[in-house]
Each structure stands twice: as C-alpha cells, then as structure tokens.
Design a protein around this motif. Structure first.
Motif, mmCIF file in Angstrom:
data_model
loop_
_atom_site.group_PDB
_atom_site.id
_atom_site.type_symbol
_atom_site.label_atom_id
_atom_site.label_comp_id
_atom_site.label_asym_id
_atom_site.label_seq_id
_atom_site.Cartn_x
_atom_site.Cartn_y
_atom_site.Cartn_z
ATOM 1 N N GLU A 274 0.796 -1.127 0.056
ATOM 2 C CA GLU A 274 -0.199 -0.016 0.139
ATOM 3 C C GLU A 274 0.781 1.148 0.088
ATOM 4 O O GLU A 274 0.644 2.191 -0.811
ATOM 5 C CB GLU A 274 -1.123 0.104 1.165
ATOM 6 N N ASP A 275 1.872 1.324 0.809
ATOM 7 C CA ASP A 275 2.715 2.478 0.975
ATOM 8 C C ASP A 275 3.598 2.687 -0.435
ATOM 9 O O ASP A 275 3.514 3.788 -0.793
ATOM 10 C CB ASP A 275 3.698 2.390 2.096
ATOM 11 N N ARG A 276 4.311 1.588 -0.661
ATOM 12 C CA ARG A 276 4.897 1.891 -1.811
ATOM 13 C C ARG A 276 4.315 2.143 -3.111
ATOM 14 O O ARG A 276 4.474 3.164 -4.009
ATOM 15 C CB ARG A 276 5.615 0.330 -2.321
ATOM 16 N N VAL A 277 2.942 1.576 -3.232
ATOM 17 C CA VAL A 277 2.367 1.567 -4.568
ATOM 18 C C VAL A 277 1.650 3.042 -4.709
ATOM 19 O O VAL A 277 1.896 3.838 -5.684
ATOM 20 C CB VAL A 277 1.129 0.420 -4.985
ATOM 21 N N LEU A 278 0.884 3.185 -3.563
ATOM 22 C CA LEU A 278 0.210 4.585 -3.456
ATOM 23 C C LEU A 278 0.864 5.709 -3.477
ATOM 24 O O LEU A 278 1.066 6.739 -3.687
ATOM 25 C CB LEU A 278 -0.922 4.714 -2.305
ATOM 26 N N GLY A 279 2.204 5.389 -2.436
ATOM 27 C CA GLY A 279 3.318 6.573 -2.549
ATOM 28 C C GLY A 279 3.869 6.958 -3.519
ATOM 29 O O GLY A 279 4.098 8.170 -3.971
ATOM 30 N N ILE A 280 4.303 5.903 -4.543
ATOM 31 C CA ILE A 280 4.665 6.192 -6.030
ATOM 32 C C ILE A 280 3.904 7.201 -6.849
ATOM 33 O O ILE A 280 4.180 8.079 -7.265
ATOM 34 C CB ILE A 280 5.195 5.133 -6.568
ATOM 35 N N ILE A 281 2.651 6.441 -6.632
ATOM 36 C CA ILE A 281 1.633 7.333 -7.557
ATOM 37 C C ILE A 281 1.245 8.745 -7.173
ATOM 38 O O ILE A 281 1.309 9.762 -7.720
ATOM 39 C CB ILE A 281 0.134 6.499 -7.590
ATOM 40 N N ALA A 282 1.338 8.791 -5.876
ATOM 41 C CA ALA A 282 1.126 10.258 -5.030
ATOM 42 C C ALA A 282 2.138 11.172 -5.366
ATOM 43 O O ALA A 282 2.002 12.336 -5.774
ATOM 44 C CB ALA A 282 0.763 10.020 -3.486
ATOM 45 N N LEU A 283 3.503 10.768 -5.311
ATOM 46 C CA LEU A 283 4.594 11.381 -5.733
ATOM 47 C C LEU A 283 4.810 11.897 -6.844
ATOM 48 O O LEU A 283 5.041 12.974 -7.424
ATOM 49 C CB LEU A 283 6.023 10.654 -5.125
ATOM 50 N N ALA A 284 4.373 10.935 -7.863
ATOM 51 C CA ALA A 284 4.473 11.308 -9.269
ATOM 52 C C ALA A 284 3.406 12.186 -9.680
ATOM 53 O O ALA A 284 3.588 13.422 -10.540
ATOM 54 C CB ALA A 284 4.199 10.110 -10.194
ATOM 55 N N ALA A 285 2.294 12.172 -9.071
ATOM 56 C CA ALA A 285 1.079 13.199 -9.115
ATOM 57 C C ALA A 285 1.296 14.665 -8.613
ATOM 58 O O ALA A 285 1.071 15.386 -9.044
ATOM 59 C CB ALA A 285 -0.429 12.412 -8.561
ATOM 60 N N ALA A 286 2.090 14.559 -7.580
ATOM 61 C CA ALA A 286 2.449 15.645 -6.771
ATOM 62 C C ALA A 286 3.504 16.431 -7.149
ATOM 63 O O ALA A 286 3.814 17.529 -6.746
ATOM 64 C CB ALA A 286 2.598 15.419 -5.315
ATOM 65 N N SER A 287 4.561 15.829 -8.060
ATOM 66 C CA SER A 287 5.472 16.330 -8.530
ATOM 67 C C SER A 287 5.571 17.646 -9.039
ATOM 68 O O SER A 287 6.324 18.419 -8.911
ATOM 69 C CB SER A 287 6.535 15.515 -9.610
ATOM 70 N N PRO A 288 4.748 18.093 -9.849
ATOM 71 C CA PRO A 288 4.681 19.387 -10.602
ATOM 72 C C PRO A 288 4.419 20.286 -9.536
ATOM 73 O O PRO A 288 4.949 21.615 -9.600
ATOM 74 C CB PRO A 288 3.432 19.287 -11.781
ATOM 75 N N LEU A 289 3.423 20.215 -8.766
ATOM 76 C CA LEU A 289 3.214 20.770 -7.505
ATOM 77 C C LEU A 289 4.455 21.121 -6.723
ATOM 78 O O LEU A 289 4.690 22.483 -6.180
ATOM 79 C CB LEU A 289 2.021 20.622 -6.715
ATOM 80 N N MET A 290 5.132 20.434 -6.221
ATOM 81 C CA MET A 290 6.277 20.127 -5.413
ATOM 82 C C MET A 290 7.193 21.084 -6.074
ATOM 83 O O MET A 290 7.956 21.853 -5.550
ATOM 84 C CB MET A 290 6.885 18.829 -5.086
ATOM 85 N N LEU A 291 7.475 20.934 -7.395
ATOM 86 C CA LEU A 291 8.311 22.033 -8.227
ATOM 87 C C LEU A 291 7.884 23.303 -8.047
ATOM 88 O O LEU A 291 9.026 24.280 -7.827
ATOM 89 C CB LEU A 291 8.622 21.438 -9.386
ATOM 90 N N LEU A 292 6.773 23.634 -8.301
ATOM 91 C CA LEU A 292 6.431 24.872 -8.046
ATOM 92 C C LEU A 292 6.651 25.484 -6.698
ATOM 93 O O LEU A 292 7.119 26.720 -6.474
ATOM 94 C CB LEU A 292 5.063 25.057 -8.554
#
Length: 461
Positions: A274-292
């Motif tokens: 759960e942590d690895r799969v959802l964590g990777i998906i969440a990090l990929a989705a949040a990457s543009p926002l995190m860069l901003l």
C-alpha cells in the motif's frame, strides 16, 4: 519468523489454481486431443473454479494449511482426496439439480479430478520439503527474550532446548533485589531488554513469573508495550489484572498471550505494498506542484527548500523527516518550540503551506524509502518525544508502527499545536486506537477523508 498464515494462504492459492487449471488441461487433453471435439473451454474452466473453491474450503476445514501439516506431509494425500471428493459430490449434485450431467464427459471428469488430486499432493510434498529445509536453516525461528529468572524460566528454557528448534532465546532479563540468586544466567534488567528490542529483532517477550506482586506484572507489561513484539505470560499461580488475548500452544506448553504485535500475518505485506504503490503514484502526481512550491520558497525567503528534522520512527529508530521549509529557522535541537498562531518564525508562504499541509508532501520520499507510512501516528521532534514520554505513560506505544503523513488523530481534529498535555493525550488515544484496529479499509478511509479535514481545519499554524 515468517508468518505461518501467509505461507498457508499462498499454498491454498496455488492449490486453487492447480485444481482450476487441471479442468482446462483435462479438457484440452481428453476432449480436444483424445476425442477430437472442439467444445468451448469456458464451461469446463468454470466448473474448475467452483470445485477449486469447494476443495480449498474442505482442505482448510481439515487444517491442511497449518504449518505443522504442511511441514510433515503425513496424511496429506488422505486429506486431499477427501477435499477433492467433497468438491466432486458438490459438482455432481449441482449438475443433477440443474439437469446438465448428460453434457459432462465422464472421461473428462475422471481425468480432471485425478490430475487435480495428483497436482495438489505434489504441491504439498514440494512445500513440505521446502519448509523442512528452511526450518533447518532457522528461517522460521522466532527470536525470544525472557523476563524472569526463577524456576519457571529455567523450566521453559530447558523445555525449548530439549524439544524445539523453532525458538532462539536471545537472553534472560530480570531486576532482582540484592542478594537474590537467579536460576539462570542474566543478560540484564528490564531497561536492557527494552534497549535490545529497539536495536535487535525480537519476535516476542515471554514473561516468566513469579514476581513480588500482581502490580509488578502490570508495570512490566506497560513498559514492554513500547516494543512491536508479542508479549506472553508463562502459566503460574500469580493473579493479575491483565485480560489475556488467549492461550497459545508454545511447542507443547500453554502460555497466556497478553499483547499482540500491531501487524501480523498479511498485515506487514499489505501495508508495505500500500505504501510503496500509493506513495509512488502520489509522488508522481504531486511532483509538478512540489516543483512550483520549491521555486516559490526560494523566491520568498533565504534558505534551503527542504527542512530536515530528526524524529522517532518505527520502534524508536531515529529517522530524518523531510518537509518544505516554512520558517526562517531550522530548529532540531534539545528544545524545539511548537508553532503557534502568528508565529514570527513562519514565512509568508509558510503560513499557507502549513495551513494546507502541502509542506508535508516531501514526506512521500520518506514513505518510498520505507521510513514512514502514508497513514500512521504523526512523528514528533525528538525534544517533544522526551517531553511527552515523561508526561504520558502510553505515549511511547505510538512507535509500535511506522509513523504516517496523516492518521486517525488528524481526521478527528487533533492536528496542529499540542500546547497542553490534554491535547496530546487525545492525539495519543487516537494513535493507539489506530494501531490496535488497523486495516487496509481504515487506511483507505483516512486517506479519503484527509483532504477534507485538512482544508477545513484551522488548528495548524
């Protein structure tokens, strides 16, 4: 020790696949190759699925997936034939009631069931050989620490050394008054046992009475409860006010189970996936926002983008937690003042990041590294841990599970500053409830509700 429940479930899944697959193979071999017919395979495979469910249920009713029967193999063929026989009777009964027996080939039925039984028996034989070889190398061995150095402890050690290779005794611990001689050699006191549990892998602690009084046992259990281990009590005449979870067969000796580890069987596997799969998906989705956000932090104030702070993780291990920097300072010492309303240390951008919890997004990296979970008790600064451990008896029990980015306390309104012991007590109560009642569905519920409570909460400064 590898979870016996997980191994049994895996073997059951393989049995199910073998039985269902044997139906399709028998159709291809007997009806397709031998009879030369081109009937569709779907009906035969469907019967195989139904029979697989029934047979595996019959196997479970005979405890065929217990580690003891999987290891011994003795009597497996008889149990498999019984389970396959039950499935056969069920399939024929359904076929008779639906009046479709005439459409089934008797040759296919015999070929399928015989092949399925042979495959399942062969599977269990291979599993028994694998388990025996793994047992010989200590793969299933449980690491045990014993608290108590009296006659009961001596008898338990003698029993395990004589009858079992499934337990490895890491040490015997006790806090004896001056002048009292232990029955067995000691490795230290209760504090040494807790230190070992935080640095070495211990599966369970076995408490071996007698002690001076019943309250002594309660105190010992309360202190040991900070460790992510099973706590069990050897049988004795001592009375105590702890409600046991049940009796456990300890390789021929019955012991009382007092505390159970938070995650067992499939729990650690489900939680990790759960942590690895959802964590990777969440990090990929949040990457543009995190860069901003990172760019905005650099433009808003001087200093690094990320704030790193040491906090206690699973089993009190110290981890470095990542956050977006929201203050002009980066405090990580013996004294860390909590953020308050209109705190002058918070930057202009930091107020918005803290209010929306966007400053927590870099902790997805901690999740992927295995240091944190998506859901769990929130990690606190080391200084806060020391402060509240002295005030709340059960505070340290939060570390029996990996800390999380969000948790049960956060969606129940216990978020932000904990300026009074009462506020921290409520947060700890929620954390302990989550640890004791963890499930995948509870995690999913918390994750779905977190955005709602975050954006409507006004407790974070």
């Amino acid at each position: 020790m590898r979870s016996e429940r997980v191994i049994g479930d895996i073997v059951a899944a393989i049995d199910f696949v073998l039985i269902a697959g044997a139906a399709a193979v028998a159709k291809w071999a007997y009806i397709g190759m031998y009879l030369g017919s081109r009937q569709h395979v779907e009906a035969y495979f469907g019967l195989g699925l139904i029979a697989g469910f029934i047979a595996v249920a019959a196997f479970r009713s005979q405890a065929l997936y217990s580690i003891e029967l999987l290891r011994r193999f003795s009597g497996t063929a008889r149990r498999v034939l019984f389970g396959v026989g039950i499935a056969t009777v069920a399939i024929l009964s359904v076929g008779y009631l639906l009046k479709v027996l005439e459409e089934l080939s008797r040759g296919w039925t015999v070929t399928w069931l015989a092949g399925a039984a042979l495959l399942v028996v062969a599977n269990h034989y291979l599993v028994s050989q694998l388990i025996q070889s793994r047992m010989a190398s200590g793969w299933f061995r449980r690491n045990v620490a014993i608290y108590g150095s009296g006659e009961v402890a001596g008898k338990m050690i003698e029993h395990l050394n004589r009858t079992s290779r499934n337990y490895r005794i890491l040490g015997v611990f006790d806090d004896l008054p001056d002048g009292v001689t232990p029955h067995v050699a000691l490795s230290g006191g209760l504090s040494h046992l807790i230190q070992m549990g935080q640095t070495a892998h211990i599966d369970e602690v076995l408490i071996a009475p007698p002690f001076s009084g019943e309250q002594n046992i309660s105190e010992i259990v309360a202190q040991l409860s900070v460790l992510p281990v099973d706590i069990r009590l050897c049988p004795d005449k001592a009375a105590f006010h702890i409600r046991p979870l049940g009796l456990v067969n300890y390789d021929g000796v019955s012991v009382l189970e007092l505390v159970r580890r938070p995650l067992d069987d499939w729990g650690p596997i489900i939680k990790t996936v759960e942590d690895r799969v959802l964590g990777i998906i969440a990090l990929a989705a949040a990457s543009p926002l995190m860069l901003l956000v990172g760019l905005a932090i650099k433009l808003d104030s001087d200093g690094p983008v990320f704030f790193r702070q040491r906090r206690h993780g699973f089993n009190h291990q110290i981890i470095t937690v990542l956050k977006f920097r929201t203050m002009h300072v980066a405090e990580d010492g013996p004294v860390v003042p909590q953020a308050q309303r209109d705190d002058p240390r918070v930057t202009r951008l930091g107020k918005w990041l803290r209010r929306t919890s966007i400053d927590e997004l870099p902790q997805l990296i901690n999740v992927i590294r295995g240091q944190m979970s998506l859901v769990g008790p929130r990690p606190h600064a080391l200084a806060h841990n020391e402060q509240y451990s002295a005030l709340l008896v059960t505070y340290a029990n939060r570390h029996r599970m990996r800390p999380g980015i969000t948790g049960w306390a956060q969606i129940n309104g216990h978020r932000g500053e904990t300026d009074t012991p009462e506020k921290m007590h409520k947060r700890v109560e929620c954390d302990l409830y989550y640890i004791e009642n963890w499930s995948f569905w509870l995690d999913l519920r918390i994750l779905l509700l977190t955005p709602i409570y975050v954006f409507f909460s006004r407790n974070a400064y």
